[in-house]
Design an enzyme around this catalytic site. Structure first.
Site, PDB file in Angstrom:
ATOM      1  N   GLU A 137       0.732  -1.201   0.052  1.00 20.23           N
ATOM      2  CA  GLU A 137      -0.070   0.057   0.001  1.00 20.23           C
ATOM      3  C   GLU A 137       0.976   1.350   0.101  1.00 20.23           C
ATOM      4  O   GLU A 137       1.873   1.185   0.816  1.00 20.23           O
ATOM      5  CB  GLU A 137      -0.790  -0.056   1.326  1.00 20.23           C
ATOM      6  CG  GLU A 137      -1.583   1.182   1.455  1.00 20.23           C
ATOM      7  CD  GLU A 137      -2.627   1.401   2.626  1.00 20.23           C
ATOM      8  OE1 GLU A 137      -3.310   0.315   3.029  1.00 20.23           O
ATOM      9  OE2 GLU A 137      -2.909   2.448   2.986  1.00 20.23           O
ATOM     10  N   GLU A 142      -3.260  11.310   1.678  1.00 19.63           N
ATOM     11  CA  GLU A 142      -4.345  10.780   2.662  1.00 19.63           C
ATOM     12  C   GLU A 142      -4.441  11.981   3.932  1.00 19.63           C
ATOM     13  O   GLU A 142      -3.481  12.654   4.242  1.00 19.63           O
ATOM     14  CB  GLU A 142      -3.866   9.570   3.529  1.00 19.63           C
ATOM     15  CG  GLU A 142      -4.880   8.940   4.438  1.00 19.63           C
ATOM     16  CD  GLU A 142      -4.336   7.857   5.122  1.00 19.63           C
ATOM     17  OE1 GLU A 142      -5.070   6.908   5.443  1.00 19.63           O
ATOM     18  OE2 GLU A 142      -3.155   7.689   5.355  1.00 19.63           O
TER      19      GLU A 142
END
Ligand SMILES: *[C@@H]1O[C@H](CO)[C@@H](O)[C@H](O)[C@H]1NC(C)=O
Ligand SMILES: *[C@@H]1O[C@H](CO)[C@@H](O)[C@H](O)[C@H]1NC(C)=O
Ligand SMILES: *[C@@H]1O[C@H](CO)[C@@H](O)[C@H](O)[C@H]1NC(C)=O
Ligand SMILES: *[C@@H]1O[C@H](CO)[C@@H](O)[C@H](O)[C@H]1NC(C)=O
Length: 247
Positions: A137, A142
């Site tokens: 990932e 974010e």
């Protein structure tokens, strides 16, 4: 007389005469900046929800109705509070129809402009997730409800490089870019830029050759805390481009 222009004119023929010789590494546009020009272009490059379904680690349940092109050029993800007992929000997520792979000696560039909410309980993201397993990932961007933007790379589920930095005026669009480059046939270097400034470089173990999903989601609560807003939250993305630097 020897002429530089004649030599240049011959170059393409020389290239053909030497099969396998590469004069330049090719850059191929995998997703063009026109991808959010219309619902048709959105549907050409993206699917709705997550690759595995309509929920993920938060309080929002995703629906195609909440991921729309209302202004041509801009994808709007809309999280609306419903107060539902299992999922308190309806929201939007899209994922790219093609998977992306950093190949040996190659790379990938991802860039886009974001209008991202940063208040408690709002968890917008732009991230890559392994097609065959998790991890890999990489969170290219974010926002976890703190006012910061986070850049993260997972080597394993618990070995993670995470850089959280102050995110300037969230009522303005900001440009995020990530450059992925194969280091040695196994590890990948990732340079993260915010508004054109290099913020950090992280290394992903074993990422070369791993196909990755690209996901753009507006999740709610979960890692961004609670309670989240009880009105409507918007997350907007424009000028998204994915360029391959694989040879
Ligand atoms: C895209 O579809 C949505 C929902 O069907 C609609 O509200 C929106 O106006 C459409 N956008 C364009 C640019 O036609
Ligand atoms: C967000 O979704 C809600 C509920 O569907 C809708 O009422 C609202 O108009 C939407 N807002 C925008 C800006 O798309
Ligand atoms: C790539 O470099 C890392 C150290 O950065 C090393 O651990 C790894 O074994 C190397 N892989 C190859 C295939 O050389
Ligand atoms: C992840 O792996 C890379 C490559 O081996 C290494 O450089 C990096 O330090 C590792 N990350 C963490 C958090 O240990």
């Amino acid at each position: 007389m020897y002429s530089a222009s004649i030599f240049l004119a011959l170059l393409p023929h020389l290239a053909h005469a030497l099969p396998g010789t590469k004069i330049n590494k090719r850059s191929d546009i995998l997703i063009p900046t026109t991808c959010f020009d219309s619902n048709t272009t959105l549907n050409e490059y993206f699917n709705y929800n997550y690759p595995w379904g309509d929920t993920h680690n938060g309080a929002a349940i995703m629906s195609s109705a909440n991921a729309v092109i209302s202004t041509p050029g801009t994808l709007t993800l809309n999280a609306t509070y419903t107060g539902g007992s299992d999922y308190a929000y309806d929201s939007g997520t899209v994922w790219a129809k093609q998977a992306f792979t950093v190949e040996e000696s190659g790379g990938l560039d991802f860039s886009a402009d974001f209008l991202a909410p940063v208040v408690t309980g709002t968890w917008p993201a732009f991230w890559l997730d392994g097609v065959n397993s998790w991890p890999p990932e990489v969170d290219i961007a974010e926002w976890k409800g703190t006012g910061d933007i986070s850049f993260n790379t997972f080597n394993t589920s618990s070995v993670v490089t995470a850089d959280d930095v102050y995110y300037p005026d969230p009522t303005e669009f900001h440009t995020v870019k990530a450059e992925f480059r194969d280091e040695n046939g196994s590890d990948v270097s990732i340079k993260f830029y915010l508004d054109g400034t290099l913020i950090t470089e992280q290394y992903a173990s074993g990422l070369t050759g791993q196909p990755l999903y690209l996901i753009i989601d507006l999740q709610m609560e979960g890692s961004s805390g609670s309670p989240g807003p009880t009105g409507t939250t918007l997350y907007e993305i424009k000028n998204l481009e994915v360029v391959s630097q694989n040879s």
